[in-house]
Motif scaffolding. Structure first.
Motif, mmCIF file in Angstrom:
data_model
loop_
_atom_site.group_PDB
_atom_site.id
_atom_site.type_symbol
_atom_site.label_atom_id
_atom_site.label_comp_id
_atom_site.label_asym_id
_atom_site.label_seq_id
_atom_site.Cartn_x
_atom_site.Cartn_y
_atom_site.Cartn_z
ATOM 1 N N SER A 29 44.536 -5.755 22.384
ATOM 2 C CA SER A 29 44.582 -5.808 23.849
ATOM 3 C C SER A 29 44.933 -4.445 24.430
ATOM 4 O O SER A 29 44.330 -3.993 25.408
ATOM 5 N N ALA A 32 41.027 -3.246 24.742
ATOM 6 C CA ALA A 32 40.712 -3.948 26.000
ATOM 7 C C ALA A 32 41.783 -3.676 27.046
ATOM 8 O O ALA A 32 42.360 -4.604 27.609
ATOM 9 N N GLU A 76 41.169 -5.281 30.531
ATOM 10 C CA GLU A 76 41.272 -6.745 30.607
ATOM 11 C C GLU A 76 42.677 -7.235 30.266
ATOM 12 O O GLU A 76 43.009 -8.383 30.553
ATOM 13 N N ALA A 77 43.502 -6.398 29.627
ATOM 14 C CA ALA A 77 44.837 -6.816 29.204
ATOM 15 C C ALA A 77 45.776 -6.906 30.406
ATOM 16 O O ALA A 77 45.616 -6.194 31.406
ATOM 17 N N ALA A 134 41.305 -10.484 27.698
ATOM 18 C CA ALA A 134 41.348 -9.496 26.627
ATOM 19 C C ALA A 134 41.024 -10.123 25.279
ATOM 20 O O ALA A 134 40.288 -9.545 24.465
ATOM 21 N N HIS A 182 34.926 -0.588 29.734
ATOM 22 C CA HIS A 182 35.042 -1.996 30.086
ATOM 23 C C HIS A 182 34.103 -2.829 29.218
ATOM 24 O O HIS A 182 33.207 -2.309 28.552
#
Length: 598
Positions: free
Chosen positions: A85, A89, A92-93, A103, A128
């Motif tokens: 994460s 990511a 998204e985390a 994530a 992303h």
């Protein structure tokens, strides 16, 4: 008391630390292959190095506690999800590093989808949508395998395989602009050979130290043979390293014909689904003559708003080559696109265009030339940024979702060539490959030869075409009150234009006619459609672009200059001469004739 469990490592911890440091350096050399793919964004390096460190840590734990394959795999999956994460990511985390449902979804789907996405998105691909999964997962897996082979297998030579895989992955999923390829390759080969030689020496030293010392004392001849053997082995190692470096040099250097996977993987876009913008030319002129299509701020003197560069003709429509879908790549990071050279080409200027869409509806993105970056705003900003495709060769962008009122963006562009015609004298045409033209009327090459005459110099030939059409033709776009002028640019319409006693048409017909004639003379030419008003604000401020501002022109490629615009369309005040009216006959009154004699 419980007995202390013996470590499963085959060498002291100091040797393990040395191995880990060397593997970290070697795998990082391969990781740098992603540099151009991510546009130098440091986050790819953080993700890849995090994966390498995590993989080495799991390998050490597996070797120390003698974990079986299933436990090692389970520990790897847990580590991948736990640290992924923050590393792979971050957008998204939660809070940028805490695991969250989006994530975890990215991490779960990334190992399957990221490889296709990273090849079909124009570099830089951004961070992303799981793009960072590629360097993170590559570093994790190759480091884990390399560590296990180094610390759980007796012979360390197998460790070269995952190191090589990491290097190859960085090349194949990178771009042609590989960072320091020869230096990285040389360091990789030399460091690998030296490390393996050191590992072999350490293994022999630990295993035969007593025997070698005894042999040295008891037999000077044996000691001399041992010394010669070691010198020979060292020379052989250096020779192998030199040969490998020499063999790898042609593969690592940045040659013009270097190919990577993204060169052979076509993005999922079908250009047949997007009609040529030139088909809507007369609609702008007639139906949207006074309609404000969009507002643009930042246009300088002599600069134009481009929609698309068209290079293919099938007898009906001049269009973007439908077979060039692979040249249109989905945009990953819209703020930085391919072709963002810091050193501007000669005769081209950089600028910023602020575009606000009003009445314009279409997929072709109004721009000013080579698109170096785009920042969208408005209610559909994120959706618009993710729907962009860009072709750097044609300097054309399209959105898979049609633009609509309320969309706006700021485009960082490099405007087309602006050059004094005198500087083009003596310049040769560029040697570029263009799509074959189909169903071109027979009159086109005939008229082209007639208009060019005995001109031999490249600029004289192409300027002769443009000036003849501009001066001898008449302008009419068929609006009410004007001389009839048929729309379209199909083969019959172009034949009628060139075969007429007096040529009558507008930008659509003249631009297509000139481009076809130029191509018949092996001159690299294309049609460009766009907009520009008759008068621009002196301060370069905002200007409303209306339907009446639509234009089409021709661009010709010169080798040392680039694509140079030419305008073959006659001036609007050059109206066609109306046909002479024949005098009307005045009928004479009928006279009653006498009856015929009997």
């Amino acid at each position: 008391m419980m007995a202390r469990r013996e470590s499963g490592l085959r060498q002291p911890w100091s040797y393990v630390g040395m191995d880990a440091a060397v593997l970290l350096v070697l795998l990082t050399l391969g990781l740098l292959g992603f540099h151009a793919t991510f546009g130098g964004d440091i986050r790819y390096l953080v993700a890849g190095l995090g994966g390498i460190v995590l993989g080495l840590a799991i390998a050490v734990a597996s070797a120390h506690w003698r974990l079986n394959a299933w436990l090692t795999a389970g520990l790897t999956v847990v580590g991948y999800l736990l640290f992924g994460s923050a590393l792979a990511a971050p957008l998204e985390a939660a809070a940028g590093f805490l695991p969250s449902l989006p994530a975890l979804q990215v991490l779960a789907l990334g190992p399957v989808t990221t490889w296709k996405d990273i090849l079909t998105v124009a570099a830089p691909v951004g961070v992303h949508g799981g793009m960072l999964v590629a360097p993170y997962l590559s570093g994790l897996v190759t480091a884990l395998v390399a560590g296990l082979l180094a610390w759980r297998v007796k012979q360390p030579y197998w460790t070269v395989l995952p190191i090589t895989v990491m290097f190859v992955v960085g090349i194949m999923f990178g771009t042609k602009d590989a960072p320091m390829p020869l230096l990285r390759g040389t360091v990789l080969v030399m460091a690998t050979v030296a490390w393996l030689a050191w590992r072999r020496h350490m293994m022999r030293t630990r295993g035969t130290r007593v025997q070698e010392d005894t042999a040295t004392v008891s037999s000077p001849e044996s000691a001399r043979r041992l010394l010669l053997r070691r010198v020979g082995m060292g020379a052989a190692v250096l020779a192998v390293a030199t040969l490998l470096t020499a063999a790898a040099a042609p593969l690592l250097t940045q040659a013009e014909d270097r190919r990577v996977l993204r060169d052979v993987v076509e993005p999922p876009i079908e250009l047949f689904d997007y009609p040529s913008p030139l088909m809507k030319f007369r609609q702008y002129v007639k139906d949207e003559h006074e309609t404000v299509l969009f507002t643009v701020d930042g246009l300088g003197e002599g600069q134009r708003v481009r929609l698309a560069a068209l290079d293919a003709y099938d007898g009906m429509v001049y269009n973007v080559n439908p077979m060039a879908g692979g040249n249109f790549s989905p945009v990953g990071d819209a703020s930085r696109l391919t072709g963002t050279d810091e050193n501007l080409p000669e005769h081209r200027q950089a600028g910023t265009l602020e575009v606000t869409i009003e009445g314009y509806e279409g997929v072709w993105l109004p721009g000013g030339g080579r698109l170096r970056g785009l920042e969208a705003s408005g209610p559909r900003a994120d959706q618009l940024s993710r729907s962009l495709y860009y072709n750097d060769e044609n300097e054309t962008a399209l959105s898979t979702i049609p633009l609509q009122e309320g969309d706006s963006y700021v485009a960082d562009v490099v405007f087309p060539v602006q050059i004094d015609p005198g500087e083009l004298e003596g310049q040769d045409f560029g040697r570029i490959v263009m799509p074959e033209l189909l169903n071109v009327p027979q009159i086109v090459p005939e008229r082209a030869q007639e208009l060019v005459g005995d001109r031999q110099q490249p600029w004289e030939r192409v300027s002769g075409l443009a000036s003849t059409l501009h001066e001898s033709g008449a302008f009419s776009n068929g609006r009410e009150g004007e001389v009839t002028s048929l729309s379209g640019h199909y083969a019959g319409r172009i034949s009628a234009l060139l075969d007429a006693e007096q040529m009558i048409g507008d930008d659509e017909q003249y631009a297509v006619a000139m481009a076809l004639m130029a191509r018949s003379l092996d001159i690299p030419a294309r049609v460009v459609m766009g907009f520009y008003p008759e008068n621009l604000p002196a301060d370069g401020g905002p200007v409303q672009i209306k339907g009446k501002d639509v234009h089409a022109w021709v661009e010709v490629h010169f080798g040392n200059i680039g694509w140079v615009p030419l305008d073959p369309t006659p001036d609007k005040d050059n109206e066609p001469t109306p046909p002479q009216q024949e005098p009307k006959s005045t009928p004479k009154p009928q006279v009653l004739q006498p009856p015929p004699p009997p």
